[in-house]
Design a protein around this motif. Structure first.
Motif, PDB file in Angstrom:
ATOM      1  N   LEU A   1       0.780  -1.071  -0.075  1.00 30.70           N
ATOM      2  CA  LEU A   1       0.131  -0.217   0.173  1.00 30.70           C
ATOM      3  C   LEU A   1       0.826   1.285   0.021  1.00 30.70           C
ATOM      4  N   GLY A   2       2.016   1.149   0.828  1.00 28.63           N
ATOM      5  CA  GLY A   2       2.859   2.378   0.943  1.00 28.63           C
ATOM      6  C   GLY A   2       3.519   2.741  -0.460  1.00 28.63           C
ATOM      7  N   ILE A   3       3.996   1.640  -1.095  1.00 24.91           N
ATOM      8  CA  ILE A   3       4.463   1.790  -2.522  1.00 24.91           C
ATOM      9  C   ILE A   3       3.554   2.247  -3.421  1.00 24.91           C
ATOM     10  N   SER A   4       2.167   1.926  -3.393  1.00 26.59           N
ATOM     11  CA  SER A   4       1.115   2.271  -4.256  1.00 26.59           C
ATOM     12  C   SER A   4       0.881   3.915  -4.379  1.00 26.59           C
ATOM     13  N   GLU A   5       0.742   4.186  -2.973  1.00 20.68           N
ATOM     14  CA  GLU A   5       0.444   5.768  -2.750  1.00 20.68           C
ATOM     15  C   GLU A   5       1.531   6.603  -3.301  1.00 20.68           C
ATOM     16  N   ARG A   6       2.818   5.892  -3.826  1.00 22.76           N
ATOM     17  CA  ARG A   6       3.894   6.840  -4.279  1.00 22.76           C
ATOM     18  C   ARG A   6       4.255   6.424  -5.743  1.00 22.76           C
ATOM     19  N   ILE A   7       3.487   5.862  -6.213  1.00 19.79           N
ATOM     20  CA  ILE A   7       3.471   5.618  -7.880  1.00 19.79           C
ATOM     21  C   ILE A   7       3.736   6.872  -8.553  1.00 19.79           C
ATOM     22  N   SER A   8       2.851   7.491  -8.205  1.00 21.64           N
ATOM     23  CA  SER A   8       2.579   8.976  -8.898  1.00 21.64           C
ATOM     24  C   SER A   8       2.154   9.862  -8.008  1.00 21.64           C
ATOM     25  N   GLY A   9       2.856  10.829  -7.049  1.00 19.14           N
ATOM     26  CA  GLY A   9       2.506  11.399  -6.027  1.00 19.14           C
ATOM     27  C   GLY A   9       1.295  12.138  -5.999  1.00 19.14           C
ATOM     28  N   ASP A  10       0.864  12.778  -7.154  1.00 19.66           N
ATOM     29  CA  ASP A  10      -0.310  13.708  -7.065  1.00 19.66           C
ATOM     30  C   ASP A  10      -1.503  12.692  -7.414  1.00 19.66           C
ATOM     31  N   SER A  11      -1.290  11.345  -7.369  1.00 18.84           N
ATOM     32  CA  SER A  11      -2.407  10.489  -7.705  1.00 18.84           C
ATOM     33  C   SER A  11      -2.485   9.352  -6.518  1.00 18.84           C
ATOM     34  N   ALA A  12      -2.020   9.782  -5.127  1.00 13.31           N
ATOM     35  CA  ALA A  12      -2.009   8.921  -4.257  1.00 13.31           C
ATOM     36  C   ALA A  12      -3.297   8.158  -4.014  1.00 13.31           C
ATOM     37  N   VAL A  13      -4.342   8.844  -4.044  1.00 10.54           N
ATOM     38  CA  VAL A  13      -5.830   8.444  -3.811  1.00 10.54           C
ATOM     39  C   VAL A  13      -6.191   7.426  -4.781  1.00 10.54           C
ATOM     40  N   GLY A  14      -5.942   7.747  -5.995  1.00 10.14           N
ATOM     41  CA  GLY A  14      -6.412   6.852  -7.227  1.00 10.14           C
ATOM     42  C   GLY A  14      -5.869   5.573  -7.095  1.00 10.14           C
ATOM     43  N   HIS A  15      -4.440   5.785  -6.755  1.00 14.02           N
ATOM     44  CA  HIS A  15      -3.487   4.346  -6.917  1.00 14.02           C
ATOM     45  C   HIS A  15      -3.830   3.629  -5.750  1.00 14.02           C
ATOM     46  N   SER A  16      -3.918   4.252  -4.660  1.00 14.84           N
ATOM     47  CA  SER A  16      -4.372   3.432  -3.370  1.00 14.84           C
ATOM     48  C   SER A  16      -5.582   2.656  -3.277  1.00 14.84           C
ATOM     49  N   ILE A  17      -6.603   3.550  -4.111  1.00 14.00           N
ATOM     50  CA  ILE A  17      -8.082   2.765  -4.166  1.00 14.00           C
ATOM     51  C   ILE A  17      -7.876   1.528  -5.018  1.00 14.00           C
TER      52      ILE A  17
END
Length: 510
Positions: A210-226
């Motif tokens: 989950l921590g990695i997913s939030e940082r894939i593209s920082g301005d899309s932390a919510v989209g990627h974590s969902i």
């Protein structure tokens, strides 16, 4: 969706909306063609090293109603050849080139089989997603330059830009061929910061993933974590409460707000209207400060986790109204400036036919008349009558500006209703993950990030750790559209055109 025809395979249900089948490489072109002809889009292609074979997974989606079909193609480890789908899907051609680089797949019949991800200084036979891959080898020193296809003729000049840029922008190389100021052709060379993120997931527990997913593209932390959380939940059979889904939707729209307003200001700044940019940055800062109060992080990290969602507090109706007033002042300021509107109008046109052929998603697609939005096609919550797909059809900078304006307004309306609905369910707090009900072969998560559709596909090992995570950020699909839109645009409008797409280097250079 049209009925799937001529698909001579048995599809097995593996999720609420997902069907799956295993086919041989000799059948993949016919099977994929049937799905595409039935109105499905290729959302993802993933390679999996199963030890004795390399398995290729194709995910096709459509909606509404939400429908997902996976085709699994196992390839013998000693015979890694795959027929290309390039003739029926441009997106497939790029996914396949990624497979060739990372897994060593030979693409049969591909019209452009050269490297995509790995730059020329990487050794030829090194494929970093293979489990038998050793430590990174020495780089090839005399690798030569990237083999751009030149444009030749009287009066044609070549302009290289990047990969190092001014300010905070990430690295990417742009090569222009121009006559005077008019762009004949542009080629973008990316993957200067390929980080091996998908391999980094392997063997991690869910929390670390989950921590990695939030940082894939920082301005899309919510989209990627969902998207990541949804994929894990489908793997585990986890049921998410209605209140958690509402909180997720709220955070997703809050992420859309601060990014859209930043883009609106930046577009104005690129045509010299700094006052609008200053006002946009003021509103963005207000939104970022509000984000911090909502989840404890300005980019809304920490609000989403597999099984639930949590917030410290939610925006009040008064705060949303104040944001709306300030935003309308910004829009009025921008649209009443004739110079701004003149520069936006007719610049960098991406027509509908090209957008469809390239598989473009998100803001860029909706500005070209394609009414695809994952909140409509693959909803995880009913957004109510205030939600509608923001659609424009001119395909220029002005259309992409207007889509952002419309989506900001729609998001404010959605937020108001969702916050009222959430308050009727009780106090805001952490929502615990349900007990694991089952362990499935894989799970898929789809979220409409502010740029466009984000897709994650997750597989878990028997011990519950992550064995494979495949990510598709909308930027991977949309980068090829920028050169198409730039044809016949003048060089001074490149920053404006580029910003109107505002694609992520990090989301692409995984």
């Amino acid at each position: 969706m049209k009925e799937i025809s001529n698909l001579a395979i048995d599809l097995e249900s593996v999720g609420t909306h997902r069907l799956s089948a295993t086919v041989g490489p000799e059948s993949i072109v016919e099977s994929a063609s049937s799905l595409i002809n039935a109105g499905m889009r290729l959302a993802l292609v993933s390679g999996h090293d199963d030890g004795f074979s390399i398995r290729i997974v194709y995910l096709f989606t459509s909606g509404p109603p939400d429908r997902r079909v996976e085709l699994h193609v196992p390839l013998d480890i000693e015979h890694l050849e795959l027929p290309t789908l390039a003739s029926i899907s441009f997106s497939a051609s790029r996914f396949e080139r990624e497979l060739a680089d990372l897994f060593g797949i030979t693409l049969l019949g591909h019209p452009q089989p050269r490297r995509l991800v790995l730059h020329q200084h990487w050794p030829t036979n090194w494929h970093p997603m293979r489990h038998d891959t050793v430590d990174p080898p020495k780089m090839v020193r005399e690798a030569g330059s990237y083999p751009f296809v030149p444009v030749e003729g009287s009066g044609v000049f070549e302009i290289p830009v990047g990969p190092v840029h001014a300010g905070l922008i990430e690295p990417g190389h742009f090569r222009f061929w121009v006559v005077g100021e008019t762009i004949l052709r542009m080629k973008a060379r990316l993957w200067f910061v390929h980080k091996g993120i998908e391999r980094l997931f392997e063997g991690k527990d869910i929390e670390a993933g989950l921590g990695i997913s939030e940082r894939i593209s920082g301005d899309s932390a919510v989209g990627h974590s969902i998207a990541f959380s949804q994929a894990v939940e489908e793997c585990r059979g986890t049921q998410v409460s209605a209140r958690a889904q509402i909180l997720r939707a709220i955070l997703l729209e809050m992420e859309r707000l601060y990014n859209h307003v930043a883009d609106i200001g930046a577009l104005c700044n690129d045509v010299g209207y700094g006052l609008a940019q200053a006002n946009a940055l003021s509103l963005r800062e207000k939104l970022l400060g509000l984000n911090r109060e909502i989840t404890g992080h300005r980019l809304l990290r920490g609000g989403i986790f597999p099984g639930g969602a949590k917030v410290v507090r939610l925006p009040t109706q008064r705060e949303l109204e104040e944001i709306g007033y300030q935003f309308e002042d910004l829009v009025s300021q921008s649209t009443s400036n004739t110079l701004v509107m003149e520069r936006f109008n007719g610049t960098a046109i991406l027509d509908r036919s090209h957008a469809q052929e390239l598989g473009v998603v998100g803001v860029a697609a909706r500005a070209s008349g394609i009414s695809f939005d994952s909140r409509d096609a693959h909803p995880f919550i009913e957004l109510g009558e205030n939600f509608k797909v923001a659609l424009h059809n001119r395909g220029d900078v002005l259309a992409r500006f207007n889509v952002r304006v419309d989506e900001f307004r729609i998001s404010l309306l959605i937020l108001g209703e969702l916050i009222k609905l959430q308050s009727s369910l009780g106090e805001v707090g952490q929502i615990s993950e349900n007990d694991i009900k089952s362990l499935r072969a894989g799970g898929v998560g789809i979220a409409e990030g502010w740029r466009g559709t984000i897709v994650h596909r997750v597989e878990l090992a028997a011990n519950g750790t992550l064995s494979r995570v495949k990510i598709v950020d909308p930027s991977f699909l949309n980068w090829p559209a920028l050169p198409v839109a730039l044809a016949d645009t003048i060089v001074p409008d490149f920053p404006l055109a580029n910003k109107s797409f505002n694609l992520s280097y990090a989301g692409n250079d995984l």
